[in-house]
Design an enzyme around this catalytic site. Sequence first.
Site, PDB file in Angstrom:
ATOM      1  N   LYS A   1      -0.521  36.892  73.324  1.00 21.98           N
ATOM      2  CA  LYS A   1      -1.203  36.997  74.644  1.00 21.98           C
ATOM      3  C   LYS A   1      -2.748  37.260  74.610  1.00 21.98           C
ATOM      4  O   LYS A   1      -3.090  38.325  74.013  1.00 21.98           O
ATOM      5  CB  LYS A   1      -0.530  37.812  75.751  1.00 21.98           C
ATOM      6  CG  LYS A   1       1.077  37.496  75.687  1.00 21.98           C
ATOM      7  CD  LYS A   1       1.563  38.465  76.618  1.00 21.98           C
ATOM      8  CE  LYS A   1       3.268  38.509  76.077  1.00 21.98           C
ATOM      9  NZ  LYS A   1       3.426  39.498  75.246  1.00 21.98           N
TER      10      LYS A   1
ATOM     11  N   TYR B   1      -0.894  44.602  72.173  1.00 22.15           N
ATOM     12  CA  TYR B   1      -0.057  45.740  71.610  1.00 22.15           C
ATOM     13  C   TYR B   1      -0.713  46.020  70.129  1.00 22.15           C
ATOM     14  O   TYR B   1      -0.013  46.922  69.506  1.00 22.15           O
ATOM     15  CB  TYR B   1       1.290  44.702  71.161  1.00 22.15           C
ATOM     16  CG  TYR B   1       1.929  44.443  72.335  1.00 22.15           C
ATOM     17  CD1 TYR B   1       1.455  44.634  73.739  1.00 22.15           C
ATOM     18  CD2 TYR B   1       2.919  43.240  72.294  1.00 22.15           C
ATOM     19  CE1 TYR B   1       2.441  43.940  74.905  1.00 22.15           C
ATOM     20  CE2 TYR B   1       3.335  42.562  73.311  1.00 22.15           C
ATOM     21  CZ  TYR B   1       3.081  42.925  74.583  1.00 22.15           C
ATOM     22  OH  TYR B   1       3.904  42.553  75.717  1.00 22.15           O
TER      23      TYR B   1
ATOM     24  N   HIS C   1      -2.464  37.022  79.736  1.00 17.48           N
ATOM     25  CA  HIS C   1      -1.656  38.167  79.752  1.00 17.48           C
ATOM     26  C   HIS C   1      -1.344  38.530  81.058  1.00 17.48           C
ATOM     27  O   HIS C   1      -0.653  39.208  81.516  1.00 17.48           O
ATOM     28  CB  HIS C   1      -2.039  39.303  78.945  1.00 17.48           C
ATOM     29  CG  HIS C   1      -0.878  40.458  78.567  1.00 17.48           C
ATOM     30  ND1 HIS C   1      -0.999  41.166  77.362  1.00 17.48           N
ATOM     31  CD2 HIS C   1       0.252  40.929  79.062  1.00 17.48           C
ATOM     32  CE1 HIS C   1       0.169  41.864  77.207  1.00 17.48           C
ATOM     33  NE2 HIS C   1       0.661  41.749  78.398  1.00 17.48           N
TER      34      HIS C   1
ATOM     35  N   ASP D   1       7.693  37.766  70.223  1.00 18.49           N
ATOM     36  CA  ASP D   1       6.689  37.980  71.317  1.00 18.49           C
ATOM     37  C   ASP D   1       5.714  39.140  70.749  1.00 18.49           C
ATOM     38  O   ASP D   1       6.111  40.597  71.073  1.00 18.49           O
ATOM     39  CB  ASP D   1       7.286  38.064  72.574  1.00 18.49           C
ATOM     40  CG  ASP D   1       6.470  38.255  73.714  1.00 18.49           C
ATOM     41  OD1 ASP D   1       5.996  37.309  74.204  1.00 18.49           O
ATOM     42  OD2 ASP D   1       5.948  39.344  74.129  1.00 18.49           O
TER      43      ASP D   1
END
Length: 288
Positions: free
Chosen positions: A97, A72, A129, A67
């Site tokens: 996401k 990120y 997200h 994930d």
Amino acid sequence: MFRKKLWVMAAFSAALSGAVAAQPVPQLTLHDGLTVPQLGCGVWELDGREAYASVSAAIKLGYRLIDTAQYYQNEAETYQAVLDSGIPRSEFFITSKLNPHYSSEQEIRKALDLSLQNMGGTIDLMLIHWPFGADELAWKIMEEYVRAGKFKAIGLSNYHPDALRRMLKIATIKPQVNQIEFHPYNSKLDELVQNQELGVTVEAWSPLGAGRQKVMADPVIERIAKAHGKSTAQIILRWDIQHGVITIPRSRNPRHLQENIEVGDFELSEQEMRDIDALNKNAALWDI
Ligand code: NAD
């Protein structure tokens, strides 16, 4: 109530690639029939190098669900670890996401295309997200990407049931997954049931309460851990699995990665499940 699931040796290819074979990882079937490992690893707060190292170690231990997210900033390194494992891409289930702050069609397409470029041209599950911004427009574009074969599945993250119902009204492809904060101090069992009744699988983010000691060292969880000869992390992850939730704990520590995937050889009793359910304080992470 715990329903017996099909258990598959996800560690098979790890064994083939010379890594230590891990325990079986349970598989869940999403509403359109897609099969997904019920336990994987997350890479939030890991920089590119850390994400590469963590995902590489996890793959050797048998993890196949990974994930990440645009937010990120480690999609490319996460995917590189998958490529470098030498294990066929088809054995993985990779989630990313969409950052929902893009408001125009052009910006949304550009962001989705960058994720695809970072991750080899196809993504197994793409989520929105957060329920912000032009999410209905983003959903329509993501549906188009599913039809074009770029995403296998699409879903949501951080959608309260009201927001989920709003999306269901406009969706022609129903969301497969809703990834929400879910741990023993914020178990949202009513939300879990509502998602399940709508046919949407819940995926737990911060399943270990982001490592907060209050959660990990809760006396009830410690008591159950002692009774099974397991760690508190393993008890929490097993509780997720028995609730029918996909869980994605994060760790940089190979010993913790191994511990977290070894949750297939024991079962919590109905009473133990209820005892952990009763710990719920509706406490979001920042309140713990
Ligand atoms: P987590 O609940 O997985 O906890 C991670 C912390 O627990 C780390 O500090 C780690 O060192 C520690 N830990 C892991 N295994 C352990 C073990 N066996 N024993 C002791 N400590 C252990 O927290 P998280 O990273 O916040 O959540 C997991 C994943 O969920 C993220 O990496 C990310 O992929 C996803 N996520 C999504 C959202 C979202 O908005 N959709 C938000 C947060 C996280």
